[in-house]
Motif scaffolding. Sequence first.
Motif, PDB file in Angstrom:
ATOM      1  N   ASN A   1      12.652 -24.519 -51.528  1.00  0.00           N
ATOM      2  CA  ASN A   1      11.683 -24.268 -52.586  1.00  0.00           C
ATOM      3  C   ASN A   1      10.271 -24.638 -52.173  1.00  0.00           C
ATOM      4  OD1 ASN A   1      10.695 -23.647 -55.087  1.00  0.00           O
ATOM      5  ND2 ASN A   1      11.430 -25.493 -56.078  1.00  0.00           N
ATOM      6  N   ILE A   2      10.118 -25.571 -51.223  1.00  0.00           N
ATOM      7  CA  ILE A   2       8.775 -26.014 -50.854  1.00  0.00           C
ATOM      8  C   ILE A   2       8.347 -25.530 -49.477  1.00  0.00           C
ATOM      9  CG2 ILE A   2       8.971 -28.073 -52.285  1.00  0.00           C
ATOM     10  CD1 ILE A   2       9.396 -29.683 -49.719  1.00  0.00           C
ATOM     11  N   MET A   3       9.243 -24.922 -48.731  1.00  0.00           N
ATOM     12  CA  MET A   3       8.922 -24.564 -47.349  1.00  0.00           C
ATOM     13  C   MET A   3       7.724 -23.625 -47.254  1.00  0.00           C
ATOM     14  SD  MET A   3      10.678 -26.148 -45.119  1.00  0.00           S
ATOM     15  CE  MET A   3      10.577 -25.110 -43.652  1.00  0.00           C
ATOM     16  N   HIS A   4       7.657 -22.639 -48.145  1.00  0.00           N
ATOM     17  CA  HIS A   4       6.598 -21.638 -48.036  1.00  0.00           C
ATOM     18  C   HIS A   4       5.228 -22.214 -48.348  1.00  0.00           C
ATOM     19  CE1 HIS A   4       6.935 -21.587 -52.378  1.00  0.00           C
ATOM     20  NE2 HIS A   4       5.821 -20.896 -52.428  1.00  0.00           N
ATOM     21  N   ARG A   5       5.215 -23.384 -49.010  1.00  0.00           N
ATOM     22  CA  ARG A   5       3.932 -23.976 -49.357  1.00  0.00           C
ATOM     23  C   ARG A   5       3.625 -25.195 -48.500  1.00  0.00           C
ATOM     24  NH1 ARG A   5       6.237 -22.693 -54.054  1.00  0.00           N
ATOM     25  NH2 ARG A   5       6.759 -24.814 -54.655  1.00  0.00           N
ATOM     26  N   LYS A   6       4.280 -25.307 -47.345  1.00  0.00           N
ATOM     27  CA  LYS A   6       4.100 -26.484 -46.500  1.00  0.00           C
ATOM     28  C   LYS A   6       2.634 -26.666 -46.105  1.00  0.00           C
ATOM     29  CE  LYS A   6       5.728 -29.942 -44.060  1.00  0.00           C
ATOM     30  NZ  LYS A   6       4.516 -30.415 -43.411  1.00  0.00           N
TER      31      LYS A   6
ATOM     32  N   ALA B   1       6.405  -9.794 -59.911  1.00  0.00           N
ATOM     33  CA  ALA B   1       6.811 -10.985 -60.653  1.00  0.00           C
ATOM     34  C   ALA B   1       6.903 -12.187 -59.725  1.00  0.00           C
ATOM     35  CB  ALA B   1       8.147 -10.740 -61.348  1.00  0.00           C
ATOM     36  N   ALA B   2       7.396 -11.966 -58.515  1.00  0.00           N
ATOM     37  CA  ALA B   2       7.517 -13.067 -57.559  1.00  0.00           C
ATOM     38  C   ALA B   2       6.144 -13.612 -57.177  1.00  0.00           C
ATOM     39  CB  ALA B   2       8.274 -12.602 -56.314  1.00  0.00           C
ATOM     40  N   ALA B   3       5.171 -12.710 -57.014  1.00  0.00           N
ATOM     41  CA  ALA B   3       3.822 -13.136 -56.668  1.00  0.00           C
ATOM     42  C   ALA B   3       3.232 -14.010 -57.770  1.00  0.00           C
ATOM     43  CB  ALA B   3       2.933 -11.917 -56.426  1.00  0.00           C
ATOM     44  N   SER B   4       3.420 -13.596 -59.017  1.00  0.00           N
ATOM     45  CA  SER B   4       2.932 -14.394 -60.150  1.00  0.00           C
ATOM     46  C   SER B   4       3.689 -15.703 -60.263  1.00  0.00           C
ATOM     47  CB  SER B   4       3.065 -13.599 -61.455  1.00  0.00           C
ATOM     48  OG  SER B   4       2.245 -12.453 -61.443  1.00  0.00           O
ATOM     49  N   LEU B   5       4.991 -15.651 -59.998  1.00  0.00           N
ATOM     50  CA  LEU B   5       5.815 -16.855 -60.071  1.00  0.00           C
ATOM     51  C   LEU B   5       5.343 -17.906 -59.072  1.00  0.00           C
ATOM     52  CD1 LEU B   5       8.322 -18.400 -61.076  1.00  0.00           C
ATOM     53  CD2 LEU B   5       9.640 -17.199 -59.303  1.00  0.00           C
ATOM     54  N   LEU B   6       5.045 -17.488 -57.845  1.00  0.00           N
ATOM     55  CA  LEU B   6       4.588 -18.434 -56.831  1.00  0.00           C
ATOM     56  C   LEU B   6       3.253 -19.073 -57.229  1.00  0.00           C
ATOM     57  CD1 LEU B   6       5.515 -16.663 -53.475  1.00  0.00           C
ATOM     58  CD2 LEU B   6       6.778 -18.401 -54.738  1.00  0.00           C
TER      59      LEU B   6
ATOM     60  N   ASP C   1      13.898 -13.798 -47.968  1.00  0.00           N
ATOM     61  CA  ASP C   1      13.012 -14.287 -46.911  1.00  0.00           C
ATOM     62  C   ASP C   1      11.948 -13.249 -46.572  1.00  0.00           C
ATOM     63  OD1 ASP C   1      14.432 -16.630 -46.795  1.00  0.00           O
ATOM     64  OD2 ASP C   1      15.679 -16.006 -45.099  1.00  0.00           O
ATOM     65  N   GLU C   2      12.346 -11.971 -46.586  1.00  0.00           N
ATOM     66  CA  GLU C   2      11.395 -10.911 -46.231  1.00  0.00           C
ATOM     67  C   GLU C   2      10.254 -10.846 -47.260  1.00  0.00           C
ATOM     68  OE1 GLU C   2      15.206 -10.376 -44.390  1.00  0.00           O
ATOM     69  OE2 GLU C   2      14.675 -10.521 -46.514  1.00  0.00           O
ATOM     70  N   LEU C   3      10.618 -10.917 -48.525  1.00  0.00           N
ATOM     71  CA  LEU C   3       9.592 -10.854 -49.582  1.00  0.00           C
ATOM     72  C   LEU C   3       8.731 -12.118 -49.537  1.00  0.00           C
ATOM     73  CD1 LEU C   3       8.234  -9.556 -51.951  1.00  0.00           C
ATOM     74  CD2 LEU C   3      10.075 -10.416 -53.435  1.00  0.00           C
ATOM     75  N   MET C   4       9.347 -13.249 -49.262  1.00  0.00           N
ATOM     76  CA  MET C   4       8.588 -14.492 -49.207  1.00  0.00           C
ATOM     77  C   MET C   4       7.554 -14.442 -48.086  1.00  0.00           C
ATOM     78  SD  MET C   4       7.875 -17.368 -50.420  1.00  0.00           S
ATOM     79  CE  MET C   4       9.149 -17.265 -51.663  1.00  0.00           C
ATOM     80  N   GLN C   5       7.952 -13.928 -46.938  1.00  0.00           N
ATOM     81  CA  GLN C   5       7.022 -13.822 -45.814  1.00  0.00           C
ATOM     82  C   GLN C   5       5.871 -12.887 -46.145  1.00  0.00           C
ATOM     83  OE1 GLN C   5       9.421 -12.626 -42.474  1.00  0.00           O
ATOM     84  NE2 GLN C   5      10.474 -14.611 -42.344  1.00  0.00           N
ATOM     85  N   LYS C   6       6.177 -11.811 -46.855  1.00  0.00           N
ATOM     86  CA  LYS C   6       5.135 -10.856 -47.233  1.00  0.00           C
ATOM     87  C   LYS C   6       4.148 -11.479 -48.208  1.00  0.00           C
ATOM     88  CE  LYS C   6       4.499  -6.276 -49.307  1.00  0.00           C
ATOM     89  NZ  LYS C   6       5.211  -5.075 -49.880  1.00  0.00           N
ATOM     90  N   LEU C   7       4.665 -12.242 -49.180  1.00  0.00           N
ATOM     91  CA  LEU C   7       3.812 -12.818 -50.212  1.00  0.00           C
ATOM     92  C   LEU C   7       2.990 -14.003 -49.717  1.00  0.00           C
ATOM     93  CD1 LEU C   7       6.258 -12.721 -53.264  1.00  0.00           C
ATOM     94  CD2 LEU C   7       4.314 -11.227 -52.833  1.00  0.00           C
ATOM     95  N   THR C   8       3.461 -14.666 -48.678  1.00  0.00           N
ATOM     96  CA  THR C   8       2.761 -15.860 -48.196  1.00  0.00           C
ATOM     97  C   THR C   8       2.048 -15.615 -46.867  1.00  0.00           C
ATOM     98  OG1 THR C   8       4.787 -16.654 -47.113  1.00  0.00           O
ATOM     99  CG2 THR C   8       4.361 -17.409 -49.365  1.00  0.00           C
ATOM    100  N   ALA C   9       2.003 -14.364 -46.427  1.00  0.00           N
ATOM    101  CA  ALA C   9       1.343 -14.046 -45.169  1.00  0.00           C
ATOM    102  C   ALA C   9      -0.156 -14.329 -45.261  1.00  0.00           C
ATOM    103  CB  ALA C   9       1.577 -12.586 -44.819  1.00  0.00           C
TER     104      ALA C   9
END
Length: 250
Positions: free
Chosen positions: A9-14, A214-219, A242-250
């Motif tokens: 849950n926190i990895m993408h915001r490290k 929705a995922a973008a707003s959720l993050l 993981d694919e969507l997460m990488q796209k949203l946090t790129a």
Amino acid sequence: MAGHSQFKNIMHRKGAQDAKRSKIFNKLAREITVAAKSGLPDPAANPRLRAAILAARVQNMPRDRIDRAIKQGTPGGGDDANYEEVRYEGYGPGGVALIVEALTDNRNRTAAEVRSSFTKYGGSLGETNSVSFMFNRVGAIYYPASAADADTVFEVALEAGADNVESDENGHEVTSTVENFGAVRDALEAKFGGAESARLTWRPLNTVAPSEDAAASLLKLLDVLEDNDDVQVVEGNFDISDELMQKLTA
């Protein structure tokens, strides 16, 4: 990224977390102070305090800051604030159920700020128990892979009364009932030393896969909530690939 895993849950915001190191330390210090107030200021005799100190060490919180937080939680230590543990529940973008746990000295302020965050990013704050029925309350204990091999952790955990053990190349997550949490945590600690994390958490019965929008707003909502000084933990029933997460946090 599954919402039920606090570690994923926190990895993408490290990177963002590194930039907010002082804010993280403030949250950890508050938990240490409250834990010290709720029992003895000796971590050996206070499991909650011991877990809070371990969590602080994982984040490389300076020893003097930890000691200062403990002192503030002892009688005459200088922290006269009365922190309350408060839980907020609601729905985020895409119908994702969220549970927000806070430590606050002003319930009205925190409630207003949490409600405003939900509203701003397309969610809605509900009443207590409005979404918690979709989760199980469990104990979750996490050890790095270096602590022991999977079979050894499994044997010790199950013998102590754990319900499940999940191991991968990154580490081991042990889950238990709330009632067995203390016994399982203590047995693992006696065998492997202090855990990287040990706390009660919310585990969703089912997960929701939000759309990209929705995922973008959720993050964004998660970032704002976790940026709030009073908010300690945010749990959700979302599952973002993981694919969507990488796209949203790129």
